[in-house]
Design a protein around this motif. Structure first.
Motif, short mmCIF file in Angstrom:
data_model
loop_
_atom_site.label_atom_id
_atom_site.label_comp_id
_atom_site.label_asym_id
_atom_site.label_seq_id
_atom_site.Cartn_x
_atom_site.Cartn_y
_atom_site.Cartn_z
N GLN A 254 0.33 14.95 2.60
CA GLN A 254 -0.92 15.46 2.01
C GLN A 254 -2.10 14.61 2.48
N ASN B 259 -2.46 25.06 -9.54
CA ASN B 259 -2.59 23.88 -8.67
C ASN B 259 -3.10 24.28 -7.30
N LEU B 260 -2.51 25.35 -6.77
CA LEU B 260 -2.91 25.81 -5.43
C LEU B 260 -4.38 26.22 -5.43
N GLU B 261 -4.73 26.94 -6.49
CA GLU B 261 -6.13 27.39 -6.59
C GLU B 261 -7.06 26.19 -6.63
N ARG C 211 1.89 26.39 -10.80
CA ARG C 211 1.81 26.16 -9.34
C ARG C 211 0.63 26.90 -8.74
N ARG C 212 0.45 28.08 -9.24
CA ARG C 212 -0.65 28.87 -8.72
C ARG C 212 -1.98 28.20 -9.04
N GLU D 128 -6.50 23.23 -5.42
CA GLU D 128 -6.57 22.62 -4.08
C GLU D 128 -7.54 23.38 -3.19
N VAL D 129 -7.41 24.70 -3.23
CA VAL D 129 -8.28 25.53 -2.38
C VAL D 129 -9.74 25.32 -2.77
N LYS E 181 0.73 32.57 0.51
CA LYS E 181 1.57 32.04 -0.56
C LYS E 181 0.97 32.40 -1.92
N ILE E 182 -0.37 32.25 -2.00
CA ILE E 182 -1.05 32.56 -3.25
C ILE E 182 -0.83 34.03 -3.61
N ALA F 108 -1.46 29.35 3.10
CA ALA F 108 -1.70 29.08 1.68
C ALA F 108 -2.12 30.35 0.97
#
Ligand code: ATP
Length: 795
Positions: A353, A746-748, A743-744, A750-751, A537-538, A534
Motif C-alpha cells: 500500500q 473502506n474502498l470508497e 469493505r465497500r 480510499e477512492v 471491484k466496487i 478498483a
C-alpha cells in the motif's frame, strides 16, 4: 561474508605411557607437533581461532566458541556448531558433556531460554527436533517409529526432513528431558577404541521463531509484522575410525564404513568450499544426507563453528594430522550470514500500500513537473524569439549608427553632450520602435565611446542570459547618458560567444526526460488500470451487496412465518392432547348417562347400540377434523364444543326416550319369564360383545392417534431443526453482508482520499502555474533593459 570459526580441543590422554617420539604442544591458538626433546616438527604446526588443551572445560568451549552463535540465533541468524574428530577423541563429551561439566548442547539450551527471558520486547516460539543419521538413514530420536525419513526441499522451508517430530517447548528442562529421551534411542556401540562409541551422526535442532511485541503503527510495517525464523543445529558427528584400530566387524564394520564414507563426503565438501569462490565448481552436498542437511551451515546462510577434537596419544598422530588438516581447510570457508525475516501478510499488504501511495505521489508530482517544464519551455521559446526579434531590430539600427561613429573628439564634454543630444533626438525621431529605451549609444559621437584597440568588428552574437551579471550596472548607464566618457577597456567585457538561443547543446537530459516521461506515462497507465480494477471491484461489491440485501429481506420476511410455524408445531401436541381429553370427557359423560339409564332399565340394547355407534362416529369424525385442522385452535375449539353439544343432545334424547322405554317394558311384560330371562340374557351378551368390539376398535384408533401424534412430534422436531439452520444461515448471511458493506465503505474511503489528494495536487499545480506566469510577466518588461546593455558590453 563471515568465516567459519574453527577450534581444536585436545582430549586428556588415556595412556599412562610417556611419549617416546613426538607429542602435540599447544601454545595459545597454535598447535605444533614436537619431538620428545621439544623441537617442533616442520610442516606440522596449525593455527586456529581457539585451541583448548587437555585442561579445558566444556564451559570454556561453550563460552568462547558457541555462545555467540546461540545468541545470534535468538536474533534471527541460523547457527550450527558441530564436533568433528576421530573416534574416542571427545566429540560426545564436548557436545553432551558430563553431569559435572555439561556440554555445548545443554548449555546452549539453558542459554537460549535465559536470553529469551531477557529479551522482553519479543515473543518466541521454539520447536526442537532430534535426529540421527545411521548407516545413511535418518531416524527420529524423539519418536522411534519415525525411521528412514526422507529429505525434501521447498522454496518456503529450504532443505528439511519430512515427518520429523518437532516439539514445541517452553523451558530448558522440557528440552533436556526430550534430549535424554532421544539419547536412549541413539545408536551406540562398543569398539576397541571407545566403550560407548557413537555409531551415528546426531543433529539436535532448535527452530527459533520470534516477533516484536510492538503492535502499533497502522501505516508502516510494524515490528510485530516481521517474524524472525532461525535454525540452530548442534551436531555430534560419529568419529572417523581405522578399522584395524577399532577391530570392527559385522555390524560395527558396516557402521564404520558408512561413518567413514559420510565423513569423507563432508571432507570433500569442505575441500571444495575452501578452494575459494572462483575455483569451487560443483559442491557435492547431495552426496550424503549429512552434507545435505548441513548445507546452510557450510558456505550458506549460517554462523558456523566447528570444534575438532583430537586424541593426544602418539599412536593417533596420523588421524590427528588428518583432523587438523580438515580443520585448516574449514577455516577458509566463508558463509553469507543474514537475519532471516519473514513478512506476515499484513506487513506485505502495508508495504505494498505504501509503495502504491509513493508511486501515486511520485507520478502526480512528475506529471505536474513535466507539464510545468513544458510550459516553461514554451515561455522560454517565445521569450527567446522575442529577444531575437528585438536584437535583430537593434542590430539593424546599430549598423546604421555605428557607421557614423568616428574617433574620439577632443573638443570637450559640453560639445559632446550637445552633439549626443542632437543625435539622440534625430534617432529617436526615426526609431520610434526602440522599446528598450536604451541609451543612445548607437548615435553617440565618436568622442563618447572610448576607443577600444582590440575591438575590430561588431560581435555576431549576444551574450547568453547567464552572462547578464557581467554587464555594467544601471548607475553606469546613467553616467553615460549624462555625458560621462568611459574607458571601455577598463570595463569588464563579456566574452564574445556565438549566439545560441539557449543551452540546447546537451541532448542527453532531453533523451533522459523523454524516457522519464515515457516511464511516468506507463506508471499513469498502470495506476489507471488499478483504478479501473478498483471500480470494477466496487461495482461487483455493489451488485453482491444488493443481492444480499434482497436475500436478507426475503429471509426477514420468511422469519415470522417460520416463527409462527414453530409456535404452532410446539403447541400442537398439547392442543391435541387437550382436545382428546375434552372428547374423552364428553364421551364419558354420555357413557355415564347411558349406564345410568341402563341401570334403571330405561335403555334398550338397540338404543344403546345405536347411541354408542353414533357417539363413536361423532367422536372419530371430530377427532379426525381436529387433527387435520393443522393448528387452527379456534376451529378445533369449535369442533370440540360442537361435539360436546352433540353428546348433550344424545343424553337429552336418551332422557326423552320414554316411549321407547315404555315399549320395551310392554314388550318385556309380554314375554314369559323364561323367555324374558333368555331374551334379556341374549341382548346383554350381544351388547357386551358389540361394546367389546367397539372398545377394541376404539383402542386401536387411540393407538393410531398416538402414533400420529408421535409422527407429528417428530415432524415438529425436524421443523425446529430446519428453523434453527435457517436462522443460523440468515445470521451468517447478515454477517457476510456487513463485512461486504464495511469493505465497500473502506474502498470508497480510499477512492475519496485518492481524489482528494489528486484535487489538492491539481490546486497546487494551478497556483504554481499562476506564480510562474506572474514571474514571466514580471520578467517581460525587464528584458528590454538587459538586452541592449549586454549588447553594448560585448561591443
Ligand atoms: N575433554 C575431556 N575430558 C575428560 N574426558 C574426556 C574428554 N574428552 C573425552 N573424554 C572421555 O573420552 C572418552 C571418549 O570420548 P567420547 O565418547 O566423547 O568420544 P567421541 O569422539 O564421541 O567418540 P566416538 O566418535 O566413538 O563416539 C569418554 O570416556 C569421555 O568421557
Amino acid at each position: 561474508m563471515e568465516k567459519i570459526c574453527v577450534a581444536v580441543r585436545v582430549r586428556p590422554s588415556t595412556s599412562e605411557e610417556s611419549f617416546n617420539g613426538s607429542f602435540w604442544k599447544v601454545e595459545e591458538n597454535r598447535i605444533t607437533l614436537h619431538r620428545t626433546h621439544d623441537t617442533p616438527l616442520s610442516g606440522s604446526s596449525y593455527a586456529f581461532d581457539h585451541i583448548f588443551d587437555e585442561t579445558s572445560t566444556n564451559a570454556s568451549v561453550y563460552n568462547l566458541l558457541t555462545k555467540d552463535i546461540i545468541h545470534a540465533a535468538l536474533d534471527g541468524f541460523n547457527g550450527t556448531a558441530f564436533a568433528y574428530g576421530q573416534t574416542s577423541s571427545g566429540k560426545t563429551f564436548t557436545m553432551n558433556g558430563s553431569e559435572n561439566d555439561p556440554g555445548v548442547i545443554p548449555r546452549a539450551v539453558k542459554d537460549v531460554f535465559e536470553k529469551m527471558e531477557r529479551m522482553s520486547d519479543r515473543e518466541f516460539l521454539i520447536r526442537v527436533s532430534y535426529m540421527e543419521i545411521y548407516n545413511e538413514e535418518i531416524n527420529d530420536l524423539l519418536t522411534v517409529e519415525n525411521q528412514k525419513l526422507q529429505i525434501h526441499e521447498s522454496l518456503e522451508r529450504g532443505v528439511f526432513v519430512a515427518g520429523l517430530r518437532e516439539e514445541v517447548v517452553n523451558n530448558a528442562e522440557q528440552v533436556l528431558n526430550l534430549i535424554n529421551a532421544g539419547e536412549v534411542n541413539r545408536h551406540f556401540g562398543e569398539t576397541n577404541m571407545n566403550v560407548r562409541s557413537s555409531r551415528s551422526h546426531t543433529i539436535f535442532r532448535m527452530v527459533i521463531e520470534s516477533k516484536g511485541k510492538d503492535s502499533n503503527s497502522s501505516t508502516d510495517c510494524s515490528i510485530s509484522d516481521v517474524v524472525r525464523v532461525s535454525v540452530l543445529n548442534l551436531v555430534d558427528l560419529a568419529g572417523s575410525e581405522r578399522i584395524a584400530k577399532t577391530g570392527a566387524d559385522g555390524v560395527r564394520l558396516k557402521e564404520g564404513k558408512s561413518i567413514n564414507k559420510s565423513l569423507m563426503i563432508l571432507g570433500n565438501v569442505i575441500n571444495k568450499l575452501s578452494d575459494g569462490s572462483k575455483q569451487r565448481g560443483h559442491i557435492p552436498y547431495r552426496d550424503s544426507k549429512l552434507t545435505r542437511i548441513l548445507q546452510p551451515a557450510l558456505g550458506g546462510n549460517a554462523k558456523t563453528s566447528i570444534i575438532c577434537t583430537i586424541a593426544p596419544e602418539e599412536i593417533h598422530i596420523e588421524e590427528t594430522k588428518g583432523t587438523l588438516q580438515f580443520a585448516s581447510r574449514a577455516k577458509r570457508i566463508t558463509n553469507c550470514v543474514q537475519v532471516n525475516e519473514i513478512l506476515t501478510d499484513a506487513a506485505l499488504l502495508k508495504r505494498q500500500q505504501l509503495e502504491i501511495e509513493e508511486l501515486r505521489k511520485k507520478l502526480q508530482f512528475e506529471l505536474e513537473r513535466g507539464k510545468l517544464e513544458m510550459e516553461l519551455k514554451e515561455e522560454r521559446k517565445s521569450r527567446d524569439q522575442w529577444i531575437l526579434e528585438q536584437r535583430m531590430k537593434l542590430e539593424n539600427s546599430s549598423s546604421i549608427s555605428f557607421s557614423d561613429c568616428g574617433t574620439t573628439d577632443s573638443q570637450g564634454h559640453g560639445f559632446l553632450r550637445q552633439r549626443f543630444t542632437e543625435e539622440c533626438s534625430d534617432i529617436n525621431s526615426t526609431s520610434q520602435e526602440d522599446i528598450f529605451k536604451s541609451p543612445c549609444l548607437k548615435t553617440a559621437p565618436s568622442a563618447f565611446v572610448a576607443r577600444r584597440p582590440k575591438y575590430t568588428t561588431l560581435p555576431d552574437c549576444s551574450p547568453p542570459p547567464d552572462a547578464f551579471s557581467n554587464v555594467a550596472d544601471e548607475d553606469m548607464w546613467m553616467k553615460m547618458n549624462n555625458g560621462y566618457v568611459a574607458d571601455l577597456d577598463s570595463l569588464q567585457t563579456t566574452p564574445i560567444q556565438k549566439f545560441q538561443s539557449f543551452p540546447t547543446s546537451d541532448t542527453t537530459p532531453v533523451t533522459g526526460r523523454i524516457n522519464e516521461i515515457e516511464k511516468y506515462e506507463q506508471e499513469t497507465q498502470e495506476l489507471r488500470r488499478q483504478l479501473e480494477l478498483a471500480n470494477t471491484k466496487i461495482n461487483e461489491l455493489e451488485r453482491k451487496h444488493s443481492d444480499e440485501v434482497t436475500l436478507s429481506k426475503q429471509l426477514m420476511g420468511e422469519t415470522p412465518e417460520h416463527q409462527q410455524g414453530t409456535q404452532i408445531n410446539q403447541e400442537l401436541p398439547l392442543r391435541l392432547s387437550e382436545s382428546v381429553e375434552n372428547f374423552k370427557g364428553s364421551f364419558e359423560e354420555v357413557l355415564s348417562a347411558m349406564q345410568r339409564f341402563a341401570s334403571v332399565g330405561k335403555l334398550s340394547t338397540t338404543k344403546a347400540l345405536s347411541t354408542v355407534s353414533e357417539i363413536g362416529a361423532q367422536l372419530f369424525a371430530s377427532l379426525e377434523a381436529n387433527f387435520t385442522m393443522n393448528g387452527d385452535y379456534a376451529l378445533m375449539h369449535e369442533e370440540q364444543n360442537a361435539f360436546h353439544e352433540r353428546m348433550n343432545n344424545i343424553i337429552t334424547s336418551l332422557e326423552l326416550s320414554d316411549c321407547s322405554t315404555v315399549e320395551w317394558q310392554e314388550r318385556s311384560s309380554l314375554c314369559s319369564c323364561e323367555h324374558k330371562g333368555s331374551c334379556l340374557g341374549g341382548e346383554n351378551a350381544y351388547s357386551k360383545q358389540v361394546l367389546n368390539e367397539r372398545y377394541e376398535s376404539l383402542e386401536k384408533e387411540f393407538l393410531l392417534l398416538k402414533e400420529e401424534r408421535d409422527s407429528l412430534l417428530q415432524k415438529f422436531t425436524e421443523s425446529s431443526e430446519i428453523l434453527a439452520m435457517v436462522t443460523s444461515q440468515k445470521e451468517n448471511t447478515l454477517k457476510d453482508l456487513n463485512t461486504e458493506v464495511q469493505r465497500r465503505k473502506n474502498l470508497e474511503g480510499e477512492v475519496k482520499q485518492f481524489y482528494a489528494a489528486f484535487t489538492l495536487r491539481q490546486k497546487s499545480h494551478m497556483s504554481f502555474h499562476s506564480e510562474c506566469k506572474t514571474i514571466v510577466e514580471k520578467l517581460r518588461p525587464q528584458a528590454p533593459i538587459s538586452v541592449p546593455k549586454s549588447f553594448d558590453c560585448e561591443d
